[in-house]
Design an enzyme around this catalytic site. Structure first.
Site, PDB file in Angstrom:
ATOM      1  N   LYS A 119      91.484  -5.315  76.017  1.00 56.32           N
ATOM      2  CA  LYS A 119      91.067  -6.475  76.812  1.00 56.32           C
ATOM      3  C   LYS A 119      92.220  -7.481  76.894  1.00 56.32           C
ATOM      4  O   LYS A 119      93.212  -7.368  76.152  1.00 56.32           O
ATOM      5  CB  LYS A 119      89.833  -7.100  76.154  1.00 56.32           C
ATOM      6  CG  LYS A 119      88.601  -6.182  76.157  1.00 56.32           C
ATOM      7  CD  LYS A 119      87.433  -6.884  75.478  1.00 56.32           C
ATOM      8  CE  LYS A 119      86.177  -6.038  75.475  1.00 56.32           C
ATOM      9  NZ  LYS A 119      85.050  -6.739  74.808  1.00 56.32           N
ATOM     10  N   TYR A 128      80.278  -3.732  83.468  1.00 53.97           N
ATOM     11  CA  TYR A 128      79.345  -4.313  82.489  1.00 53.97           C
ATOM     12  C   TYR A 128      77.936  -4.463  83.075  1.00 53.97           C
ATOM     13  O   TYR A 128      77.195  -5.371  82.688  1.00 53.97           O
ATOM     14  CB  TYR A 128      79.875  -5.666  82.012  1.00 53.97           C
ATOM     15  CG  TYR A 128      80.944  -5.563  80.940  1.00 53.97           C
ATOM     16  CD1 TYR A 128      80.733  -4.833  79.764  1.00 53.97           C
ATOM     17  CD2 TYR A 128      82.159  -6.224  81.081  1.00 53.97           C
ATOM     18  CE1 TYR A 128      81.701  -4.749  78.781  1.00 53.97           C
ATOM     19  CE2 TYR A 128      83.151  -6.145  80.083  1.00 53.97           C
ATOM     20  CZ  TYR A 128      82.902  -5.412  78.939  1.00 53.97           C
ATOM     21  OH  TYR A 128      83.856  -5.334  77.953  1.00 53.97           O
ATOM     22  N   PHE A 162      75.868 -14.553  78.066  1.00 49.34           N
ATOM     23  CA  PHE A 162      77.339 -14.547  77.971  1.00 49.34           C
ATOM     24  C   PHE A 162      78.001 -13.771  79.113  1.00 49.34           C
ATOM     25  O   PHE A 162      79.230 -13.658  79.150  1.00 49.34           O
ATOM     26  CB  PHE A 162      77.780 -13.973  76.614  1.00 49.34           C
ATOM     27  CG  PHE A 162      77.267 -12.584  76.342  1.00 49.34           C
ATOM     28  CD1 PHE A 162      77.934 -11.469  76.819  1.00 49.34           C
ATOM     29  CD2 PHE A 162      76.100 -12.390  75.604  1.00 49.34           C
ATOM     30  CE1 PHE A 162      77.462 -10.195  76.584  1.00 49.34           C
ATOM     31  CE2 PHE A 162      75.611 -11.105  75.370  1.00 49.34           C
ATOM     32  CZ  PHE A 162      76.298 -10.006  75.857  1.00 49.34           C
ATOM     33  N   ARG A 205      84.221   4.594  68.892  1.00 53.89           N
ATOM     34  CA  ARG A 205      83.448   3.393  68.541  1.00 53.89           C
ATOM     35  C   ARG A 205      83.685   3.018  67.076  1.00 53.89           C
ATOM     36  O   ARG A 205      83.759   1.841  66.738  1.00 53.89           O
ATOM     37  CB  ARG A 205      81.953   3.641  68.762  1.00 53.89           C
ATOM     38  CG  ARG A 205      81.559   3.838  70.197  1.00 53.89           C
ATOM     39  CD  ARG A 205      81.487   2.560  70.982  1.00 53.89           C
ATOM     40  NE  ARG A 205      80.459   1.645  70.534  1.00 53.89           N
ATOM     41  CZ  ARG A 205      80.110   0.540  71.205  1.00 53.89           C
ATOM     42  NH1 ARG A 205      80.706   0.227  72.346  1.00 53.89           N
ATOM     43  NH2 ARG A 205      79.185  -0.252  70.745  1.00 53.89           N
ATOM     44  N   THR A 211      80.701  -4.585  67.362  1.00 54.71           N
ATOM     45  CA  THR A 211      80.926  -5.526  68.468  1.00 54.71           C
ATOM     46  C   THR A 211      81.302  -6.913  67.946  1.00 54.71           C
ATOM     47  O   THR A 211      82.251  -7.535  68.431  1.00 54.71           O
ATOM     48  CB  THR A 211      79.645  -5.623  69.330  1.00 54.71           C
ATOM     49  OG1 THR A 211      79.317  -4.312  69.783  1.00 54.71           O
ATOM     50  CG2 THR A 211      79.838  -6.550  70.513  1.00 54.71           C
ATOM     51  N   ARG A 231      88.797  -3.930  65.422  1.00 58.59           N
ATOM     52  CA  ARG A 231      88.217  -5.279  65.434  1.00 58.59           C
ATOM     53  C   ARG A 231      88.209  -5.887  64.039  1.00 58.59           C
ATOM     54  O   ARG A 231      88.426  -7.097  63.867  1.00 58.59           O
ATOM     55  CB  ARG A 231      86.809  -5.233  66.025  1.00 58.59           C
ATOM     56  CG  ARG A 231      86.809  -4.960  67.539  1.00 58.59           C
ATOM     57  CD  ARG A 231      85.453  -4.514  68.031  1.00 58.59           C
ATOM     58  NE  ARG A 231      85.344  -4.455  69.480  1.00 58.59           N
ATOM     59  CZ  ARG A 231      84.324  -3.903  70.127  1.00 58.59           C
ATOM     60  NH1 ARG A 231      83.323  -3.346  69.446  1.00 58.59           N
ATOM     61  NH2 ARG A 231      84.285  -3.885  71.443  1.00 58.59           N
ATOM     62  N   ASN A 288      87.055  -9.771  71.128  1.00 57.61           N
ATOM     63  CA  ASN A 288      87.090  -8.630  70.190  1.00 57.61           C
ATOM     64  C   ASN A 288      88.070  -7.524  70.609  1.00 57.61           C
ATOM     65  O   ASN A 288      87.975  -6.389  70.175  1.00 57.61           O
ATOM     66  CB  ASN A 288      85.674  -8.099  69.937  1.00 57.61           C
ATOM     67  CG  ASN A 288      84.984  -7.599  71.188  1.00 57.61           C
ATOM     68  OD1 ASN A 288      85.590  -7.524  72.253  1.00 57.61           O
ATOM     69  ND2 ASN A 288      83.717  -7.239  71.056  1.00 57.61           N
ATOM     70  N   HIS A 313      87.553  -2.396  74.220  1.00 51.80           N
ATOM     71  CA  HIS A 313      86.293  -1.827  74.712  1.00 51.80           C
ATOM     72  C   HIS A 313      86.304  -0.333  74.455  1.00 51.80           C
ATOM     73  O   HIS A 313      87.340   0.316  74.577  1.00 51.80           O
ATOM     74  CB  HIS A 313      86.141  -2.058  76.225  1.00 51.80           C
ATOM     75  CG  HIS A 313      85.053  -1.213  76.818  1.00 51.80           C
ATOM     76  ND1 HIS A 313      83.725  -1.598  76.800  1.00 51.80           N
ATOM     77  CD2 HIS A 313      85.071   0.024  77.387  1.00 51.80           C
ATOM     78  CE1 HIS A 313      82.993  -0.635  77.346  1.00 51.80           C
ATOM     79  NE2 HIS A 313      83.785   0.361  77.712  1.00 51.80           N
ATOM     80  N   GLU A 320      82.193   5.372  83.156  1.00 52.20           N
ATOM     81  CA  GLU A 320      83.306   4.416  83.062  1.00 52.20           C
ATOM     82  C   GLU A 320      84.632   5.066  83.469  1.00 52.20           C
ATOM     83  O   GLU A 320      85.445   4.443  84.153  1.00 52.20           O
ATOM     84  CB  GLU A 320      83.371   3.845  81.638  1.00 52.20           C
ATOM     85  CG  GLU A 320      82.169   2.942  81.341  1.00 52.20           C
ATOM     86  CD  GLU A 320      82.064   2.504  79.891  1.00 52.20           C
ATOM     87  OE1 GLU A 320      82.957   2.824  79.073  1.00 52.20           O
ATOM     88  OE2 GLU A 320      81.063   1.827  79.571  1.00 52.20           O
TER      89      GLU A 320
HETATM   90  P1  GDP Z   1      80.592  -3.365  72.886  1.00 48.38           P
HETATM   91  O1  GDP Z   1      80.099  -2.108  73.535  1.00 48.38           O
HETATM   92  O2  GDP Z   1      80.784  -3.222  71.394  1.00 48.38           O
HETATM   93  O3  GDP Z   1      81.841  -3.919  73.539  1.00 48.38           O
HETATM   94  O4  GDP Z   1      79.439  -4.463  73.053  1.00 48.38           O
HETATM   95  P2  GDP Z   1      78.424  -4.738  74.265  1.00 48.38           P
HETATM   96  O5  GDP Z   1      78.467  -3.632  75.254  1.00 48.38           O
HETATM   97  O6  GDP Z   1      77.115  -5.112  73.664  1.00 48.38           O
HETATM   98  O7  GDP Z   1      79.027  -6.060  74.921  1.00 48.38           O
HETATM   99  C1  GDP Z   1      80.184  -6.002  75.728  1.00 48.38           C
HETATM  100  C2  GDP Z   1      81.083  -7.143  75.362  1.00 48.38           C
HETATM  101  O8  GDP Z   1      80.420  -8.361  75.652  1.00 48.38           O
HETATM  102  C3  GDP Z   1      81.422  -7.240  73.875  1.00 48.38           C
HETATM  103  O9  GDP Z   1      82.503  -6.420  73.496  1.00 48.38           O
HETATM  104  C4  GDP Z   1      81.766  -8.694  73.737  1.00 48.38           C
HETATM  105  O10 GDP Z   1      83.086  -8.953  74.180  1.00 48.38           O
HETATM  106  C5  GDP Z   1      80.783  -9.343  74.702  1.00 48.38           C
HETATM  107  N1  GDP Z   1      79.574  -9.780  73.983  1.00 48.38           N
HETATM  108  C6  GDP Z   1      78.561  -9.015  73.510  1.00 48.38           C
HETATM  109  N2  GDP Z   1      77.638  -9.761  72.885  1.00 48.38           N
HETATM  110  C7  GDP Z   1      78.080 -11.040  72.983  1.00 48.38           C
HETATM  111  C8  GDP Z   1      77.568 -12.306  72.536  1.00 48.38           C
HETATM  112  O11 GDP Z   1      76.508 -12.397  71.927  1.00 48.38           O
HETATM  113  N3  GDP Z   1      78.336 -13.406  72.810  1.00 48.38           N
HETATM  114  C9  GDP Z   1      79.515 -13.331  73.488  1.00 48.38           C
HETATM  115  N4  GDP Z   1      80.210 -14.448  73.712  1.00 48.38           N
HETATM  116  N5  GDP Z   1      80.022 -12.164  73.926  1.00 48.38           N
HETATM  117  C10 GDP Z   1      79.316 -11.043  73.678  1.00 48.38           C
HETATM  118 MG    MG Z   2      79.287  -1.767  75.372  1.00 46.73          MG
END
Ligand code: GDP
Ligand code: MG
Length: 153
Positions: free
Chosen positions: A13, A53, A61, A89, A95, A106, A116, A119, A130
């Protein structure tokens, strides 16, 4: 060795690029033994990121996430190998970096969920979607990893 053709989409990212973590994140996957199939630096459109996304539309968010992902270049990659989606992962870590194990990307390089640094696809189905969303077929390199016999039984 047909199981070794599983592929995942991994992205560094904008925060990871700005912080100079590109080489370190690539090295984690290279050193584990995975095969790099595609890589490019991109500045995607808002629409492209919103589709990426799509499952998070409606989250509080979401807009902030899209803004952040638009704030600078992203390094988009496809990695291939045995169980690479699940293992990818694990290499990324949870996350929320506060819950990521030290030793994960991370867990080593991030503190805040919204910064973080990387992705990774969360399932084989998401990975297929994707990879097709970020890469054209002719950007995926078909080659043999000469080290394969040293990596797989
Ligand atoms: P990932 O698959 O581990 O990347 O997590 P997700 O698919 O749930 O979310 C995608 C991205 O959205 C995450 O990597 C974070 O950058 C962001 N994100 C997820 N949950 C939150 C949250 O509660 N707050 C904020 N600010 N960002 C979030
Ligand atoms: Mg995800």
């Amino acid at each position: 060795m047909s199981d070794t053709v599983e592929r995942t989409f991994i992205a560094i990212k904008p925060d990871g690029v700005q912080r100079g973590l590109v080489a370190k994140i690539i090295a984690v996957f290279e050193q584990r033994g995975y095969k790099l199939v595609a890589i490019k630096m991109v500045c995607p459109s808002r629409e492209h990121l919103e589709v990426h996304y799509d499952d998070l539309r409606g989250k509080p968010f979401f807009q902030g996430l899209i803004e952040f992902m638009k704030s600078g270049p992203i390094v988009a990659m496809v990695w291939e190998g045995l169980d690479v989606v699940r293992q990818g992962r694990k290499l990324l870590g949870a996350t929320n970096p506060l819950e990521s194990e030290p030793g994960t990307i991370r867990g080593n390089f991030a503190i805040d969920t919204g910064r973080n640094v990387c992705h990774g696809s969360d399932s084989v189905k998401s990975a297929k979607r994707e990879i097709a969303h970020w890469f054209n077929n002719d950007e995926l390199c078909d080659y043999t990893l000469e080290l394969k016999k040293s990596i797989y039984e």
